[in-house]
Design a protein around this motif. Sequence first.
Motif, PDB file in Angstrom:
ATOM      1  N   ILE A  31     -11.755   4.852  -1.930  1.00  0.00           N
ATOM      2  CA  ILE A  31     -10.992   3.600  -1.921  1.00  0.00           C
ATOM      3  C   ILE A  31     -10.304   3.486  -0.574  1.00  0.00           C
ATOM      4  N   LYS A  32     -10.717   2.490   0.191  1.00  0.00           N
ATOM      5  CA  LYS A  32     -10.070   2.253   1.489  1.00  0.00           C
ATOM      6  C   LYS A  32      -8.881   1.328   1.257  1.00  0.00           C
ATOM      7  N   PHE A  33      -7.710   1.817   1.629  1.00  0.00           N
ATOM      8  CA  PHE A  33      -6.456   1.083   1.428  1.00  0.00           C
ATOM      9  C   PHE A  33      -5.941   0.735   2.827  1.00  0.00           C
ATOM     10  N   SER A  34      -6.033  -0.547   3.144  1.00  0.00           N
ATOM     11  CA  SER A  34      -5.674  -0.993   4.492  1.00  0.00           C
ATOM     12  C   SER A  34      -4.358  -1.756   4.461  1.00  0.00           C
ATOM     13  N   HIS A  35      -3.536  -1.603   5.488  1.00  0.00           N
ATOM     14  CA  HIS A  35      -2.338  -2.446   5.580  1.00  0.00           C
ATOM     15  C   HIS A  35      -1.865  -2.553   7.025  1.00  0.00           C
ATOM     16  N   VAL A  36      -0.851  -3.424   7.217  1.00  0.00           N
ATOM     17  CA  VAL A  36      -0.454  -3.755   8.589  1.00  0.00           C
ATOM     18  C   VAL A  36       0.805  -3.028   9.050  1.00  0.00           C
ATOM     19  N   ALA A  38       3.580   0.005  10.002  1.00  0.00           N
ATOM     20  CA  ALA A  38       3.527   1.202  10.851  1.00  0.00           C
ATOM     21  C   ALA A  38       3.339   2.463  10.000  1.00  0.00           C
ATOM     22  N   PRO A  39       2.769   3.525  10.596  1.00  0.00           N
ATOM     23  CA  PRO A  39       2.526   4.752   9.817  1.00  0.00           C
ATOM     24  C   PRO A  39       3.803   5.358   9.235  1.00  0.00           C
ATOM     25  N   GLN A  40       4.955   5.147   9.900  1.00  0.00           N
ATOM     26  CA  GLN A  40       6.205   5.729   9.383  1.00  0.00           C
ATOM     27  C   GLN A  40       6.923   4.788   8.418  1.00  0.00           C
ATOM     28  N   ALA A  41       6.407   3.565   8.242  1.00  0.00           N
ATOM     29  CA  ALA A  41       7.088   2.565   7.413  1.00  0.00           C
ATOM     30  C   ALA A  41       7.007   2.933   5.926  1.00  0.00           C
ATOM     31  N   HIS A  42       7.932   2.375   5.147  1.00  0.00           N
ATOM     32  CA  HIS A  42       7.970   2.736   3.722  1.00  0.00           C
ATOM     33  C   HIS A  42       6.687   2.328   3.002  1.00  0.00           C
ATOM     34  N   LYS A  43       6.014   1.267   3.488  1.00  0.00           N
ATOM     35  CA  LYS A  43       4.749   0.889   2.843  1.00  0.00           C
ATOM     36  C   LYS A  43       3.732   2.023   3.014  1.00  0.00           C
ATOM     37  N   SER A  44       3.739   2.656   4.178  1.00  0.00           N
ATOM     38  CA  SER A  44       2.843   3.800   4.399  1.00  0.00           C
ATOM     39  C   SER A  44       3.228   4.968   3.498  1.00  0.00           C
ATOM     40  N   LEU A  45       4.531   5.221   3.406  1.00  0.00           N
ATOM     41  CA  LEU A  45       4.979   6.351   2.565  1.00  0.00           C
ATOM     42  C   LEU A  45       4.636   6.099   1.099  1.00  0.00           C
ATOM     43  N   ALA A  46       4.791   4.846   0.685  1.00  0.00           N
ATOM     44  CA  ALA A  46       4.449   4.502  -0.697  1.00  0.00           C
ATOM     45  C   ALA A  46       2.947   4.662  -0.919  1.00  0.00           C
ATOM     46  N   ALA A  47       2.158   4.232   0.055  1.00  0.00           N
ATOM     47  CA  ALA A  47       0.695   4.357  -0.071  1.00  0.00           C
ATOM     48  C   ALA A  47       0.302   5.834  -0.140  1.00  0.00           C
ATOM     49  N   GLU A  48       1.002   6.677   0.633  1.00  0.00           N
ATOM     50  CA  GLU A  48       0.707   8.121   0.593  1.00  0.00           C
ATOM     51  C   GLU A  48       1.066   8.717  -0.776  1.00  0.00           C
ATOM     52  N   HIS A  49       2.168   8.236  -1.329  1.00  0.00           N
ATOM     53  CA  HIS A  49       2.582   8.702  -2.662  1.00  0.00           C
ATOM     54  C   HIS A  49       1.514   8.306  -3.694  1.00  0.00           C
ATOM     55  N   PHE A  50       1.081   7.053  -3.600  1.00  0.00           N
ATOM     56  CA  PHE A  50       0.031   6.574  -4.512  1.00  0.00           C
ATOM     57  C   PHE A  50      -1.235   7.434  -4.361  1.00  0.00           C
ATOM     58  N   LYS A  51      -1.598   7.715  -3.123  1.00  0.00           N
ATOM     59  CA  LYS A  51      -2.819   8.503  -2.864  1.00  0.00           C
ATOM     60  C   LYS A  51      -2.736   9.866  -3.575  1.00  0.00           C
ATOM     61  N   LYS A  52      -1.576  10.505  -3.434  1.00  0.00           N
ATOM     62  CA  LYS A  52      -1.409  11.829  -4.045  1.00  0.00           C
ATOM     63  C   LYS A  52      -1.594  11.743  -5.567  1.00  0.00           C
ATOM     64  N   LEU A  53      -0.897  10.774  -6.168  1.00  0.00           N
ATOM     65  CA  LEU A  53      -0.984  10.630  -7.629  1.00  0.00           C
ATOM     66  C   LEU A  53      -2.400  10.246  -8.058  1.00  0.00           C
ATOM     67  N   ALA A  54      -3.001   9.326  -7.324  1.00  0.00           N
ATOM     68  CA  ALA A  54      -4.335   8.824  -7.708  1.00  0.00           C
ATOM     69  C   ALA A  54      -5.363   9.950  -7.664  1.00  0.00           C
ATOM     70  N   GLU A  55      -5.302  10.758  -6.608  1.00  0.00           N
ATOM     71  CA  GLU A  55      -6.285  11.842  -6.487  1.00  0.00           C
ATOM     72  C   GLU A  55      -6.029  12.928  -7.544  1.00  0.00           C
ATOM     73  N   PRO A  68      -3.277   2.380   7.998  1.00  0.00           N
ATOM     74  CA  PRO A  68      -2.087   1.573   8.306  1.00  0.00           C
ATOM     75  C   PRO A  68      -2.214   0.842   9.645  1.00  0.00           C
ATOM     76  N   ASN A  69      -1.146   0.097   9.991  1.00  0.00           N
ATOM     77  CA  ASN A  69      -0.954  -0.415  11.346  1.00  0.00           C
ATOM     78  C   ASN A  69      -2.008  -1.410  11.819  1.00  0.00           C
ATOM     79  N   SER A  70      -2.588  -2.179  10.930  1.00  0.00           N
ATOM     80  CA  SER A  70      -3.620  -3.182  11.280  1.00  0.00           C
ATOM     81  C   SER A  70      -4.803  -2.535  12.000  1.00  0.00           C
ATOM     82  N   GLN A  71      -4.999  -1.213  11.808  1.00  0.00           N
ATOM     83  CA  GLN A  71      -6.073  -0.553  12.574  1.00  0.00           C
ATOM     84  C   GLN A  71      -7.455  -1.026  12.133  1.00  0.00           C
ATOM     85  N   LEU A  72      -7.601  -1.436  10.888  1.00  0.00           N
ATOM     86  CA  LEU A  72      -8.893  -2.005  10.467  1.00  0.00           C
ATOM     87  C   LEU A  72      -8.871  -3.525  10.580  1.00  0.00           C
TER      88      LEU A  72
END
Length: 337
Positions: A31-36, A38-55, A68-72
């Motif tokens: 699952i590719k989870f893309s967002h705009v 910054a890597p240190q932003a809370h949206k990134s931290l939340a996405a990392e938390h989700f990733k841990k739980l999901a896996e 993160p960071n509009s890289q895609l």
Amino acid sequence: MRAFAFAFAVMALSGPLGAAEQPTAERPIVIKFSHVAAPQAHKSLAAEHFKKLAEKYTNGRVRIELYPNSQLYKDREELEALQLGAVQMLAPSVSKFGPMGIRAFEVFDLPYIFQDYEALSAVTEGEIGRELLDKLESKGLIGFAYWNNGFKILSANMPIPTPDDMLGVQMRIQSSKVIEAQMWAIGAPPQVMAFSEAYHALSTGVVDGTENTPANMFNQKMSEVQSHVTMTNHGYLGYAVISNAEFWNGLPKDVREALERAIAETTPVANALALKENDDALEEMKKAGGTTFYTPTSEQRAQWIAAFLPVHKEMENRVGRDLIDRIYAATGRAQGH
Ligand code: LMR
């Protein structure tokens, strides 16, 4: 031609949706989870938390890849990419659904629609919030939850203590007609721009100012190119966690349930992270000293409210009068504040 080339490029990236059929830890569903943000932003931290739980909850049968960071993709492109299946999850600002034709979401952009976080959660965690997420189905999307960022403040390269000071101040905004109307209500010409372009536009003087949450201003270094901030806290900025409905519904039921559990358990964590990050960001920006943070007097606050409130009436045909009234009722707010 450009649109076609873009569609072709994302389809090439996407891989077969059928890869979701027999997931194992050796051959997981990706699952590719893309967002705009910054890597240190809370949206990134939340996405990392989700990733841990999901896996964990899928015993490794799902692998979450975070981009993160509009890289895609930038704002609008990421929604197109999700619809085409090139990525499988996003958490865009709800203000960005209007251009897709789901105008009701722009109700969140009405200035001063929520008095505080309690009023906000009555909507995002209640029936109205759910009904709005269900509207995404008409665009081939599925919505799970709201993750807050916070309340927006105004910034510019000049003092802006009152709405009268905004006349002619060019403002970068998200792609929302309601935010556009809000800026015109104070005579500030709005310019829609992708989040990833805001800093550059501010630093080169393409625009004079913007509105955003303290966390976003800090993470994008916008405060470094803005001399003045007024603490209006006039509007909400938050995200909807979404996926491509066809992809999601094609997942094995137990996988779907595990992922939905991971999202649900991440939501309160995401909201707590956002609150803290907004507080910390404000403190950091004040400490940096380059920007003056001004809190309006109660008289000036009344002026901001009076200047912005007519936007509720002006936009009622776009977002729906019924919806606005239901939000007033759900948040216990008297008509007109
Ligand atoms: C913005 O464009 O200002 C925000 O929606 C960015 C974000 O995702 O927080």
